[in-house]
Design a protein around this motif. Structure first.
Motif, PDB file in Angstrom:
ATOM      1  N   UNK A 432       0.977  -1.203   0.160  1.00 37.33           N
ATOM      2  CA  UNK A 432       0.218   0.052  -0.076  1.00 37.33           C
ATOM      3  C   UNK A 432       0.779   1.293   0.078  1.00 37.33           C
ATOM      4  N   UNK A 433       0.500   2.061  -0.834  1.00 42.14           N
ATOM      5  CA  UNK A 433       1.007   3.554  -0.873  1.00 42.14           C
ATOM      6  C   UNK A 433       2.635   3.481  -1.258  1.00 42.14           C
ATOM      7  N   UNK A 468      -6.572   9.032 -19.812  1.00 41.45           N
ATOM      8  CA  UNK A 468      -6.038  10.032 -19.306  1.00 41.45           C
ATOM      9  C   UNK A 468      -7.084  10.250 -18.039  1.00 41.45           C
ATOM     10  N   UNK A 469      -8.293  10.386 -18.298  1.00 41.03           N
ATOM     11  CA  UNK A 469      -9.595  10.628 -17.577  1.00 41.03           C
ATOM     12  C   UNK A 469      -9.474   9.291 -16.367  1.00 41.03           C
ATOM     13  N   UNK A 470      -9.346   8.169 -17.022  1.00 45.18           N
ATOM     14  CA  UNK A 470      -9.545   7.055 -16.215  1.00 45.18           C
ATOM     15  C   UNK A 470      -8.222   7.316 -15.037  1.00 45.18           C
ATOM     16  N   UNK A 471      -7.072   7.518 -15.531  1.00 46.77           N
ATOM     17  CA  UNK A 471      -5.860   7.640 -14.694  1.00 46.77           C
ATOM     18  C   UNK A 471      -6.038   8.569 -13.530  1.00 46.77           C
ATOM     19  N   UNK A 476      -4.469   8.045  -6.257  1.00 36.30           N
ATOM     20  CA  UNK A 476      -4.500   7.671  -4.653  1.00 36.30           C
ATOM     21  C   UNK A 476      -5.401   6.470  -4.365  1.00 36.30           C
ATOM     22  N   UNK A 477      -5.863   5.777  -5.360  1.00 40.58           N
ATOM     23  CA  UNK A 477      -6.618   4.603  -5.074  1.00 40.58           C
ATOM     24  C   UNK A 477      -5.823   3.346  -5.890  1.00 40.58           C
ATOM     25  N   UNK A 478      -5.938   3.436  -7.284  1.00 34.91           N
ATOM     26  CA  UNK A 478      -5.231   2.277  -8.015  1.00 34.91           C
ATOM     27  C   UNK A 478      -3.732   2.913  -8.301  1.00 34.91           C
ATOM     28  N   UNK A 479      -3.351   4.199  -8.420  1.00 33.06           N
ATOM     29  CA  UNK A 479      -2.066   4.475  -8.875  1.00 33.06           C
ATOM     30  C   UNK A 479      -1.705   5.751  -8.031  1.00 33.06           C
ATOM     31  N   UNK A 480      -0.311   5.858  -8.070  1.00 32.11           N
ATOM     32  CA  UNK A 480       0.403   6.790  -7.024  1.00 32.11           C
ATOM     33  C   UNK A 480      -0.154   8.198  -7.598  1.00 32.11           C
TER      34      UNK A 480
END
Length: 505
Positions: A432-433, A468-471, A476-480
């Motif tokens: 995590x994180x 890009x919108x999905x990113x 903070x949830x799936x990606x840094x």
């Protein structure tokens, strides 16, 4: 055995030769400077010298056998450990300095002090009529001769120990399969060795001459004031010249050595581009030229190694992409995006290069997954999905087999962790994180963007704006969030530049 016997006999012959010269020198001083003393006093002086020399020889022999014992041990007894052999090797290197101490110590405690003490006692009891002043001059002369003897023995021993050191190296390799080494330790600094040697070489003739002249002049008295007025100035000037000249010459020899040592340290740390400057006009110029020639060869070899490594990574990535024509070029594109993110994050150049190589091989574990699962066009079963999820760990296992292991260590964490999620819901370890390794967090963003924008047999790739919108939604949830922010911001800047260019064209 023959190496040790030759070495041992040379040490004895050198010492006996030096002792003979010293004895002849003392005898000459007695003969030519004390010609006017009575016969019985000469007998007393000779007896004192012989007695003192016997004490000195006894002390020296005791010290000599103790100093040589560890080296003898290596040749006449079995060595049971490499540590013992290394200790003997170190002791052999120190032998020249130990021999200097062996000569100076017994000369002081075995010869000079007993001889001076007995002479003063005989003068006090009336057996000798010479002045105590001569005893002082004799002490000074004895110390000077001992220093000259020690200097010669030091350099002769330094020369004679080299065959012994070579033999110890061969024995260590034969017995333990390991090479003896000092590990870069400086046991006898060049500065100290040269400075004292040059000073003694320059000062000894001057001091000996001064002592000999004083012996011929007789006792110190006011009549010699005029002599010592100018002789003392000459003596001080000569000693000062010897002292400063020895320092200058030492610096002249030490400077190029230290310069080349600094350059070697830089090369050892990976700086291969800057050659050594040719600052010297003597034989050190040849050393600089040889160093630069060697550095050129190292650079060529390093470039070839880099090319081989690059080819290795590119070949593995190409082999992986070749298994699935629909994902061809995926590894190269992910590496490109990862480098872009790493550059925006201002990571060091070397780290960015490691990131690129890690991204090239991030999916290498898929080589171990069956085609029926990897290339399946329909929906994967739960069991098949578990096989796919195993590819990060499988990739780490595969690359752990590559040697040298320390060279691959930097790439393994990113390969294992590129499917971890920032919220801890990813795989294989549920990190995590910022528990997720740096490369894993960056590659996760690059991998997701390319996966979303690439065509698959069962779907068409989405446009870049949607990806890009999905990113952004997954920050903070799936990606840094930091690396997503950098990537998204760079994408928008690129879009704005393209729109501006279209408007102006």
């Amino acid at each position: 055995m023959s190496v040790y016997r030759t070495f041992y006999s040379r040490l004895l012959l050198n010492y006996l030769a030096g002792l003979l010269v010293a004895a002849l020198s003392v005898a000459s001083l007695i003969t030519f400077t004390l010609q006017d003393i009575a016969y019985d006093e000469c007998v007393w002086l000779i007896a004192i010298m012989l007695f003192s020399m016997l004490i000195m020889l006894g002390l020296e022999w005791a010290v000599f056998t103790r100093q040589i014992r560890p080296i003898r041990l290596a040749f006449y007894e079995s060595i049971d450990s490499f540590v013992t052999m290394q200790t003997i090797y170190l002791r052999t290197h120190l032998l020249p300095m130990l021999i200097v101490k062996r000569i100076l110590g017994p000369h002081l405690f075995g010869l000079a002090l007993p001889a001076a003490g007995l002479t003063i006692w005989l003068i006090y009891t009336g057996q000798l009529s010479i002045s105590p002043y001569y005893v002082l001059l004799a002490l000074l002369g004895g110390f000077l001769l001992a220093g000259m003897h020690a200097l010669i023995e030091f350099y002769l021993t330094s020369y004679y120990i080299r065959p012994v050191l070579e033999e110890l190296q061969l024995r260590s390799l034969h017995l333990f399969g390991r090479e003896l080494t000092l590990g870069g330790r400086v046991l006898i600094p060049l500065k100290r060795k040269l400075r004292w040697s040059l000073f003694l070489i320059g000062a000894s003739p001057l001091l000996l001459y001064s002592l000999a002249v004083q012996l011929r002049l007789g006792d110190w008295n006011i009549n010699h004031y005029a002599y010592w007025k100018w002789a003392g100035i000459v003596l001080l000037l000569g000693l000062g010249f010897s002292f400063f000249a020895s320092r200058l010459l030492t610096r002249e020899l030490e400077t190029p050595i230290q310069y080349l040592y600094r350059r070697m340290t830089e090369v050892r740390s990976g700086c291969l581009q800057m050659e050594a400057s040719d600052l010297f006009s003597d034989e050190f110029s040849r050393l600089v030229s040889g160093f630069n020639h060697m550095l050129l060869g190292v650079r060529i070899q390093a470039d070839r190694n880099d090319q081989l490594v690059e080819s290795y990574f590119a070949t593995l990535a190409a082999a992986l992409d070749a298994r699935d024509p629909y994902t061809a070029g995926h590894s190269l594109r992910v590496a490109e995006y990862a480098v872009q993110i790493g550059t925006l994050a201002r990571l060091p150049k070397q780290v960015v290069d490691q990131l690129r190589k890690t991204a090239l091989l991030h999916d290498i574990g898929k080589i171990g997954i069956r085609d029926a699962v990897l290339l399946k066009e329909g929906k994967l079963s739960e069991q098949e999905w578990e096989q796919i999820k195993a590819h990060p760990v499988l990739g780490e296992v595969i690359l752990r087999q590559v040697e040298p292991a320390d060279e691959m260590a930097a790439y393994l964490p990113g390969i294992r962790s590129h499917h971890e999620r920032y919220d801890g819901e990813g795989y294989p370890d549920g990190l995590k994180g910022e528990e997720i390794p740096l490369f894993g967090r960056i590659i996760a963003v690059a991998d997701a963007f390319d996966a979303m924008t690439s065509d698959r047999p069962y779907r068409k790739g989405m446009d870049a704006d949607t990806a890009i919108s999905i990113l952004q939604e997954g920050k903070g949830t799936q990606w840094d969030p930091y690396f997503v922010g950098l990537f998204v911001e760079a994408y928008h800047r690129k879009q704005m530049r393209e729109q501006t260019r279209k408007q102006t064209s």
